[in-house]
Design an enzyme around this catalytic site. Sequence first.
Site, short mmCIF file in Angstrom:
data_model
loop_
_atom_site.label_atom_id
_atom_site.label_comp_id
_atom_site.label_asym_id
_atom_site.label_seq_id
_atom_site.Cartn_x
_atom_site.Cartn_y
_atom_site.Cartn_z
N SER A 140 0.85 -1.19 0.00
CA SER A 140 0.00 0.00 0.00
C SER A 140 0.89 1.24 0.00
CB SER A 140 -0.87 0.02 1.26
OG SER A 140 -1.54 1.25 1.38
N TYR A 155 -2.60 -0.62 10.01
CA TYR A 155 -2.57 -1.01 8.58
C TYR A 155 -1.25 -0.56 7.95
CZ TYR A 155 -4.17 -1.14 3.67
OH TYR A 155 -4.32 -1.39 2.32
N1 LIG Z 1 -8.61 -0.30 -2.16
C1 LIG Z 1 -7.62 0.47 -1.77
O1 LIG Z 1 -7.74 1.70 -1.67
C2 LIG Z 1 -6.28 -0.16 -1.45
C3 LIG Z 1 -5.16 0.68 -1.33
C4 LIG Z 1 -3.93 0.12 -1.04
C5 LIG Z 1 -3.82 -1.25 -0.86
N2 LIG Z 1 -4.92 -2.04 -0.97
C6 LIG Z 1 -4.75 -3.49 -0.76
O2 LIG Z 1 -5.26 -4.19 -1.87
C7 LIG Z 1 -5.54 -5.53 -1.48
C8 LIG Z 1 -6.87 -5.97 -2.09
O3 LIG Z 1 -7.91 -5.19 -1.52
P1 LIG Z 1 -9.09 -4.57 -2.38
O4 LIG Z 1 -8.95 -3.11 -2.33
O5 LIG Z 1 -9.21 -5.24 -3.69
O6 LIG Z 1 -10.32 -4.92 -1.40
P2 LIG Z 1 -11.59 -5.87 -1.52
O7 LIG Z 1 -12.22 -5.77 -0.19
O8 LIG Z 1 -12.36 -5.54 -2.75
O9 LIG Z 1 -10.94 -7.33 -1.73
C9 LIG Z 1 -10.30 -8.02 -0.68
C10 LIG Z 1 -10.57 -9.51 -0.86
O10 LIG Z 1 -9.80 -10.20 0.13
C11 LIG Z 1 -10.63 -11.19 0.71
N3 LIG Z 1 -10.15 -11.45 2.06
C12 LIG Z 1 -10.11 -10.59 3.11
N4 LIG Z 1 -9.64 -11.21 4.20
C13 LIG Z 1 -9.37 -12.49 3.82
C14 LIG Z 1 -8.88 -13.63 4.50
N5 LIG Z 1 -8.58 -13.60 5.81
N6 LIG Z 1 -8.72 -14.77 3.82
C15 LIG Z 1 -9.03 -14.84 2.51
N7 LIG Z 1 -9.51 -13.80 1.81
C16 LIG Z 1 -9.69 -12.65 2.47
C17 LIG Z 1 -12.03 -10.58 0.71
O11 LIG Z 1 -13.04 -11.59 0.82
C18 LIG Z 1 -12.03 -9.87 -0.63
O12 LIG Z 1 -12.49 -10.75 -1.67
C19 LIG Z 1 -5.48 -5.55 0.04
O13 LIG Z 1 -4.27 -6.15 0.46
C20 LIG Z 1 -5.50 -4.08 0.41
O14 LIG Z 1 -4.86 -3.83 1.63
C21 LIG Z 1 -6.14 -1.53 -1.28
#
Ligand SMILES: NC(=O)c1ccc[n+]([C@@H]2O[C@H](COP(=O)([O-])OP(=O)(O)OC[C@H]3O[C@@H](n4cnc5c(N)ncnc54)[C@H](O)[C@@H]3O)[C@@H](O)[C@H]2O)c1
Length: 261
Positions: A140, A155
């Site tokens: 991130s 986080y």
């Molecule tokens: N969206 C943002 O702004 C952002 C910014 C920086 C980093 N990220 C990172 O991107 C990655 C993906 O997140 P996203 O934004 O696509 O969110 P999202 O919520 O759309 O997807 C996350 C997925 O991870 C799954 N998940 C969560 N905990 C889990 C577990 N314990 N075991 C198995 N699956 C699990 C959820 O069911 C979901 O399908 C994450 O690591 C998040 O920290 C997101």
Amino acid sequence: MRLEGKVAVITGAGSGIGRATAILFAKEGAKILVADYNAKSGQETVEQIKKAGGTAGFIEVDIGKIADNENMIDTAVNLYSRLDILYNNAGLGGPTLELTTEENWRAMLDVNLTGPFFACKHAIEVMKKQGSGNILFTGSAGGLKGTGRARSPSYAVVKAGVILLTDCLSRLVGQYNIRVNCICPGVTNTALYDSHFYDAQGNAHTLNEEEKRAFMAGFNKQISLGRVGTPEEIANLALFLASDESSHITGEAILIDGGRM
Ligand SMILES: NC(=O)c1ccc[n+]([C@@H]2O[C@H](COP(=O)([O-])OP(=O)(O)OC[C@H]3O[C@@H](n4cnc5c(N)ncnc54)[C@H](O)[C@@H]3O)[C@@H](O)[C@H]2O)c1
């Protein structure tokens, strides 16, 4: 076909960045193991891939559990006979300092760092024997500097751990033709983006459409390109890093945030 014949495990592929990446990797010829703890949305990703003519299977995992990570790697190898790409993408958003409890601190560590660590450890054994491999993380922008996510310090520090893990692993496994890189998104429009919010009791609060528009407008002003990112934009970077086009890149944490940082 930039990933023809490759086998990829993608965690959190039931939603957001993971789903967009799974669909793109499959379109580029990879066989995918979709790993998520939400079976319904994980299966939906598989169906979308199959409908488009790709190959995918699903495994229900809790990434916070070490045994689930090991089983996930073994399942990919049993299913497709090899493992080329491990994308540790699943993650949890974190609360503010005031609302951080021991329970959600530990969950943050388990899901965002401990699980991926052991997934890598196990995958590297397979990749070493193969003589090649590619590991990706979703870190991130918040893991690079306090400006990214200071209001959610648990986080931010866990994502900083992911970035240093990328650096360390890349140095250990480069000799086996295994590359390790970390994608560092800024604010990206996914479901996790909604759960940036916690109510006074510390429960994740999903924004209604009006609240979300106002929140986005606030962020958009801070971003040079004037808008938050999309999961597909992150998936494009993941594809580049997973393909041979990036064959001399390893140990990097690559920021993709529209110029906000
Ligand atoms: N969206 C943002 O702004 C952002 C910014 C920086 C980093 N990220 C990172 O991107 C990655 C993906 O997140 P996203 O934004 O696509 O969110 P999202 O919520 O759309 O997807 C996350 C997925 O991870 C799954 N998940 C969560 N905990 C889990 C577990 N314990 N075991 C198995 N699956 C699990 C959820 O069911 C979901 O399908 C994450 O690591 C998040 O920290 C997101």
